[in-house]
Scaffold this active site. Structure first.
Site, PDB file in Angstrom:
ATOM      1  N   SER A 182      27.910   8.816  55.378  1.00  0.00           N
ATOM      2  CA  SER A 182      28.278   7.735  54.468  1.00  0.00           C
ATOM      3  C   SER A 182      28.897   8.320  53.201  1.00  0.00           C
ATOM      4  O   SER A 182      29.898   9.018  53.284  1.00  0.00           O
ATOM      5  CB  SER A 182      27.047   6.869  54.181  1.00  0.00           C
ATOM      6  OG  SER A 182      27.404   5.680  53.538  1.00  0.00           O
ATOM      7  N   ASP A 345      29.411  -0.133  63.061  1.00  0.00           N
ATOM      8  CA  ASP A 345      29.356  -0.064  61.601  1.00  0.00           C
ATOM      9  C   ASP A 345      30.224  -1.166  60.993  1.00  0.00           C
ATOM     10  O   ASP A 345      31.427  -1.226  61.235  1.00  0.00           O
ATOM     11  CB  ASP A 345      29.849   1.310  61.151  1.00  0.00           C
ATOM     12  CG  ASP A 345      29.559   1.596  59.687  1.00  0.00           C
ATOM     13  OD1 ASP A 345      29.274   0.663  58.922  1.00  0.00           O
ATOM     14  OD2 ASP A 345      29.633   2.790  59.314  1.00  0.00           O
ATOM     15  N   HIS A 378      25.833   0.532  60.335  1.00  0.00           N
ATOM     16  CA  HIS A 378      26.059   1.717  59.505  1.00  0.00           C
ATOM     17  C   HIS A 378      24.892   2.696  59.617  1.00  0.00           C
ATOM     18  O   HIS A 378      25.088   3.915  59.633  1.00  0.00           O
ATOM     19  CB  HIS A 378      26.249   1.273  58.053  1.00  0.00           C
ATOM     20  CG  HIS A 378      26.715   2.348  57.128  1.00  0.00           C
ATOM     21  ND1 HIS A 378      27.923   3.002  57.266  1.00  0.00           N
ATOM     22  CD2 HIS A 378      26.114   2.899  56.027  1.00  0.00           C
ATOM     23  CE1 HIS A 378      28.067   3.889  56.295  1.00  0.00           C
ATOM     24  NE2 HIS A 378      26.983   3.861  55.533  1.00  0.00           N
TER      25      HIS A 378
END
Length: 399
Positions: A182, A345, A378
């Site tokens: 991320s 995601d 995610h």
């Protein structure tokens, strides 16, 4: 399926970093780590302003060789910190967030590599006792009071530059690999662009090469609740009440956007049909809403509203290389690269990683690309990373 329930409740109640750790299989003899601190003076930001003193926390796993050529840097996600693996004490309930892939004999093998991770500038949770960070809540030596909005805007490149100073203080000049998820993936890629001669391998997990308009807008939804909280007071709240209502809303939004509807609908209370309380008043809550917001409120006091705003801005400003285009930044990458987006995601969607891959391919490079499958969205980059353990191991140990 019971394990999913346990871990999503942990996610909501104690935050991404600690919750991700719960997904790991318990180790009979945990890797014990120690939080350390690094301080240096007069850091000049990408924007040209000077921070008189910078302090960040860090930890490491494994042994550094005499040649200092076995270093793997782990860069953390938005709500995370340097605690990537292991435990601070054998009695800790949970290990670091990527304990499933970092440790003796694991994908990132601490029998072979010296693995190091640091807290970023403006870390989201400066009031967490295990976080050491410089940011708006820190004392400005010029005034003796917290910086507030006098703290300079910082970028992903600034996070990387501070990490480079940390590594230099340890005599480390080369990275066998840099790996991040991320926001950590943005840092990993920026390392490969900013210090191409120092990075041999780069792994981007649930990441991107640049923020597009859609993603910049999505991130702004994390900032507005804090700025609209009356207690925020234009960032000057350190002598009064913190904007915890806004922070709670921000943390709740981050949690929801980081998940996929499949897993949220599986875990949240089943919505009642025409619940009486919600019919009586638009101000009344419900079990579904309490499931998200009440748990975020528990976590909010450890966060800082200004820090969250600065983190949002750093992510909004990101384009690899901080140049005019993604292509010009990616042209500087010399490292071998591996991109591991999550197929479900909805936050940093796979097309963002695909854009970075395409930019490298257009320059004649051969980036490796695989998608992580799962139901977490995610968060598959944290909870489902074990499914790519062999891919990671092979890539990291490749010639």
């Amino acid at each position: 399926m019971q394990r999913y329930l346990v871990f999503i409740l942990l996610l909501l109640s104690i935050g991404f970093s600690s919750a991700c750790s719960a997904w790991q299989t318990a180790e009979p003899a945990p890797l014990l780590v120690e939080k350390q601190s690094f301080t240096f003076e007069n850091y000049t930001t990408v924007g040209g302003q000077t921070i008189p003193e910078v302090t960040v926390g860090w930890e490491s796993y494994g042994e550094l060789t005499k040649a200092k050529d076995n270093v793997i840097l782990i860069t953390h996600f938005f709500s995370g910190n340097s605690h990537a693996a292991g435990k601070y004490s054998a009695d800790d309930a949970l290990p670091g967030y990527w304990d499933s892939i970092i440790g003796p004999g694991k994908a990132i093998d601490t029998n072979k590599y010296f693995v190091i991770s640091s807290d970023t500038l403006v870390n989201a949770f400066p009031h967490d006792p295990n976080v050491i960070t410089t940011g708006p809540a820190s004392i400005n030596p010029a005034t003796g009071k917290p910086y507030g909005l006098d703290f300079p805007v910082v970028t992903i490149r600034d996070f990387v530059n501070v990490q480079e100073r940390l590594l230099a203080s340890l005599g480390i000049e080369q990275l066998h690999a840099v790996v991040g998820a991320s926001m950590g993936s943005l840092q990993a890629l920026e390392w490969a662009v900013a210090y191409p001669d120092k990075v041999e391998r780069m792994v981007s997990v649930i990441g991107a090469g640049a923020m597009d308009a859609w993603t910049i807008m999505a991130l702004e939804h994390w900032a507005r609740p804090i700025r609209n909280d009356p207690n925020w007071n234009n960032g000057n709240y350190y002598d009064g009440d913190a904007p915890l209502t806004g922070v709670t809303s921000t943390l709740a939004m981050i949690t929801q956007q980081a998940m996929h509807p499949i897993i949220m609908n599986m875990r949240a209370p089943k919505p009642e049909v025409m619940p009486k309380a919600m019919l009586e008043s638009v101000t009344n809550s419900s079990p579904v809403l309490d499931y998200l917001f009440a748990n975020s409120a528990v976590r909010a006091p450890l966060a800082d509203g200004n820090h969250l705003l600065y983190l949002v801005r750093a992510n909004q400003l990101f384009v690899a290389g901080h140049e005019d285009s993604l292509a010009s930044g990616m042209a500087k990458v010399q490292a071998k690269t591996l991109f591991l987006p999550a197929s479900n995601d909805l936050l940093l969607q796979p097309y963002l990683a695909q854009q970075a891959v395409a930019a490298l391919q257009e320059q004649g490079q051969e980036p490796q690309y695989e998608e992580i499958e799962g139901v977490w969205g995610h968060l598959d980059g944290l909870f489902s990373i074990g499914s790519k353990a062999e891919t990671l191991k092979t890539f990291i140990e490749s010639e």
